[in-house]
Write an enzyme that holds these catalytic residues in place. Structure first.
Site: not given
Ligand code: ASP
Length: 348
Positions: A20, A65-66, A97, A282-284
């Site tokens: 973003t 970044s996904s 992300d 842990t999930q915590c």
């Molecule tokens: N979907 C975007 C990414 O991780 C969200 C961001 O940039 O904050 O690339």
């Protein structure tokens, strides 16, 4: 107490990966499009006023970044390695992300890092009036340039976001909407930016003084088994019988507990018997695994499950990838998992 200063002559290297942060509004298209990073000084004229000497490398095309991957982490590590001597600090502009995964991965891939590598991003694009990108970039540059007694103030892989500097491998994305997108539940911030940037030296890793090197072999043959009441045997077996599997992160309840049903314990026992490493996390968000505390944890300890203590999920995944990539004997990997290598675990 030495003198802290942003060396005026600091030379910085900025890597723009995408996310973003780099989006600007395109009048013709009527949508957000990635900005041409050569225009950074137009969007943040304050950079020119600071007088930093910096160079840039931009990904073509920039990525959400996904789509981050171990191959790109290797590329990032190599870019930094090849320019390490030439620059005082490095800034990686990254989508939020998976930023905590990249920061964690790089922390384990780097050996004897004695310069700052600061990852930052933004919740609102740089082209928006209320953007958080400007502050995040300008302060990241200031931190990357900061020196004390002529040595980098923060010789670590960090995330800077919304006025806080965190150790990268302690950080987690916690909010999709607020500017405070990150937190570090089990380790204090390394610095806080207000009128001044206040560094907390006692929490920052020391300089090693040894030559910098990088690990570029990662192995992704790992799985994740997240506990929930009612989990089926088929679901457990599906994870534990994944082809080529070398390690599994057990995402457990509370202090590291799982169900105690005999079928479940024998599935785990059988996996350990096949040489699969089981890491209990842990999930915590806050606090630590303590396998000796409850009967269920003691059972896991007895079958050879390794305690992940207070490691984040992001650090657990990337630490395992880097350790498995070294092709070390299983017992050695288990020992290193229980050791804090880059400040990712709280010392007992
Ligand atoms: N979907 C975007 C990414 O991780 C969200 C961001 O940039 O904050 O690339």
């Amino acid at each position: 107490m030495g003198s802290i200063a942003a060396a005026p002559a600091a030379k910085l290297f900025i890597i723009y990966t995408g996310g973003t942060i780099g989006m600007v509004f395109d009048e013709t298209a009527g949508t957000l499009v990635p900005m041409d990073f050569r225009e950074i000084k137009y969007h943040i004229p304050e950079i020119a006023r600071r007088g930093y000497d910096f160079d840039m490398h931009a990904f073509h095309p920039p990525i959400d970044s996904s789509d981050m991957s171990p191959e790109i982490w290797i590329e990032l590590a190599r870019i930094i390695y090849s320019r390490y001597e030439e620059y005082d600090g490095f800034i990686i502009l990254h989508g939020s992300d998976t930023m905590a995964f990249t920061a964690s991965a790089l922390s384990f891939m780097f050996e004897n890092l004695n310069k700052p590598v600061i990852l930052t991003g933004a919740q609102l694009p740089i082209g928006e009036i209320r953007t958080d990108a400007k502050e995040n970039i300008i302060t990241s540059m200031e931190i990357a340039a900061a020196k004390k007694d002529n040595k980098a103030m923060v010789p670590e892989v960090c995330i800077y976001f919304d006025y806080f500097l965190f150790r990268g491998n302690r950080t987690k994305k916690v909010n999709t909407e607020k500017f405070e997108a990150f937190n570090s539940f089990n380790y204090p911030p390394l610095a806080e930016a207000g009128i001044d940037i206040r560094y907390r030296s006692r929490y920052i890793l020391p300089h090693s003084g040894k030559p910098f090197s990088i690990n570029t072999r990662l192995n992704c043959d790992l799985g994740v088994l997240k506990m929930f009441p009612g989990i089926s045997r088929a679901a457990v077996e599906a994870v534990l019988n994944t082809p080529k599997l070398k390690a599994v992160i057990l995402e457990t309840f509370g202090n590291g507990n799982t169900l105690t049903a005999p079928w479940f314990i024998s599935c785990l026992k059988e996996a350990v018997h096949r040489g699969i490493i089981l890491l209990d996390r842990t999930q915590c968000d806050g606090g630590s695994v303590e396998l000796g505390r409850y009967a269920t944890g003691v059972q896991l300890q007895e079958i050879g499950v390794v305690s992940g203590r207070d490691i984040t999920f992001e650090a657990a995944v990337t630490k395992l990838m880097v350790l498995l990539g070294q092709e070390l004997p299983t017992e050695k990997v288990k020992k290193l998992l229980a050791t804090s290598l880059k400040g990712e675990l709280t010392e007992k």
